[in-house]
Design an enzyme around this catalytic site. Structure first.
Site, PDB file in Angstrom:
ATOM      1  N   SER A 205       0.869  -1.165   0.000  1.00 36.38           N
ATOM      2  CA  SER A 205       0.000   0.000   0.000  1.00 36.38           C
ATOM      3  C   SER A 205       0.910   1.220   0.000  1.00 36.38           C
ATOM      4  O   SER A 205       2.091   1.124   0.369  1.00 36.38           O
ATOM      5  CB  SER A 205      -0.885   0.007   1.250  1.00 36.38           C
ATOM      6  OG  SER A 205      -1.506   1.258   1.446  1.00 36.38           O
TER       7      SER A 205
ATOM      8  N   LYS B 247       1.877  -3.289   6.100  1.00 40.91           N
ATOM      9  CA  LYS B 247       2.203  -2.969   4.719  1.00 40.91           C
ATOM     10  C   LYS B 247       3.658  -2.513   4.575  1.00 40.91           C
ATOM     11  O   LYS B 247       4.296  -2.778   3.543  1.00 40.91           O
ATOM     12  CB  LYS B 247       1.241  -1.909   4.186  1.00 40.91           C
ATOM     13  CG  LYS B 247      -0.208  -2.408   4.065  1.00 40.91           C
ATOM     14  CD  LYS B 247      -0.307  -3.647   3.180  1.00 40.91           C
ATOM     15  CE  LYS B 247      -1.748  -4.033   2.893  1.00 40.91           C
ATOM     16  NZ  LYS B 247      -1.856  -5.199   1.979  1.00 40.91           N
TER      17      LYS B 247
ATOM     18  N   TYR C   7      -2.446  -1.810  10.301  1.00 40.33           N
ATOM     19  CA  TYR C   7      -2.508  -1.906   8.839  1.00 40.33           C
ATOM     20  C   TYR C   7      -1.235  -1.346   8.210  1.00 40.33           C
ATOM     21  O   TYR C   7      -0.579  -2.010   7.393  1.00 40.33           O
ATOM     22  CB  TYR C   7      -3.726  -1.158   8.304  1.00 40.33           C
ATOM     23  CG  TYR C   7      -3.796  -1.139   6.794  1.00 40.33           C
ATOM     24  CD1 TYR C   7      -4.278  -2.247   6.100  1.00 40.33           C
ATOM     25  CD2 TYR C   7      -3.371  -0.038   6.058  1.00 40.33           C
ATOM     26  CE1 TYR C   7      -4.341  -2.256   4.709  1.00 40.33           C
ATOM     27  CE2 TYR C   7      -3.428  -0.041   4.673  1.00 40.33           C
ATOM     28  CZ  TYR C   7      -3.914  -1.140   4.005  1.00 40.33           C
ATOM     29  OH  TYR C   7      -3.960  -1.148   2.630  1.00 40.33           O
TER      30      TYR C   7
END
Length: 263
Positions: A143, A160, A156
């Site tokens: 991401s 990533k 999160y």
């Protein structure tokens, strides 16, 4: 990797969003496409849409965080299509607010899927990809949150960042082999995750998101282009994302210049 006709791709999280965008583009290029998800209804819908393009489609209910499930999927793909050429470790889940506001269970769940899932895919499929010796490629979905720590995304974002690091070291490992590596770093793509985000923000931010959002099939085409050219980092837009990346790089170099001034 230049020739995709008749080659086989395996895409985790392939029934919606970026995964389905890649699957659609790959199918149109004449590839055999195997996709996974943990949602049977979404898999069924995706299968119907992909089979309108090609009959060479395999759908599997797989939790990519479970090694045994990925190993079983690998056996199914080999039985149906033979050697694997493109591995897209794409399955991912959102999660996390500020670090202290994110429960440990959420940290573990997000890292299990977003980091251990790609690692499971690599360790399961890569040996055979090296052994068959044909041109092959691994694409790990990270991401833009994996290269730029913006907002409050705790588990999160850190998962990533880990995928970017994993991909960079894997690229080092595979230099000079038949297997290429890319890391996909999308910022805003029109996916279910982004749809959920838009439902939680104000109208001004929702408009910014809409203006930045890239179509998943466009991302699939960008991935295929990167495999053809051997590009490692795959970014999906070059406007606001570029400005943020430039600011991050300037901060890094600025810190080095202050600590070690140039002569």
């Amino acid at each position: 990797m230049q020739d995709f006709q008749g080659k086989t791709a395996f895409i985790t999280g392939g029934s919606t969003g970026i995964g389905f965008g890649m699957a659609t583009v790959f199918a149109r290029a004449g590839m055999n496409v195997a996709i996974t998800d943990i949602r049977d209804e979404e898999l069924s819908r995706a299968e119907g849409e992909l089979k309108a393009i090609t009959d060479n489609v395999l759908t599997l209910n797989v939790n990519s965080a479970e090694t045994s499930a990925v190993e079983e999927a690998a056996a199914d793909v080999a039985t149906r299509f033979g050697p694997l050429h493109v591995l897209c470790n794409n399955a991912g889940i959102p999660g996390g607010a500020k670090v202290l506001e994110t429960p440990n269970e959420r940290w573990r769940n997000v890292h299990d899927v977003n980091f251990w899932g790609p690692l499971n895919g690599i360790k399961t499929f890569l040996p055979a990809m090296l052994e068959h010796g044909e041109d092959a490629h691994i694409v790990n979905t990270s991401s833009f949150s994996g290269v730029h720590g913006h907002g409050n995304q705790s588990c999160y974002g850190t998962s990533k960042f880990a995928v970017v690091g994993l991909s960079e070291f894997l690229r080092n490992d595979l230099a000079g082999t038949n297997v290429g590596v890319s890391v996909l770093c999308p910022h805003v793509v029109d996916t279910p995750i982004i749809a959920g985000l838009k439902s939680r923000v104000n109208d001004d931010l929702r408009k910014i998101i809409d203006d930045m959002a890239v179509n998943p099939e466009t991302v699939g085409e960008q991935v295929m282009d990167a495999m053809r050219s051997g590009e490692f980092y795959i970014f999906c837009d070059g406007t606001h994302t570029r400005e943020m990346l430039e600011a991050r790089c300037a901060n890094l170099l600025g810190a080095m210049d202050r600590q070690f001034p140039k002569d």
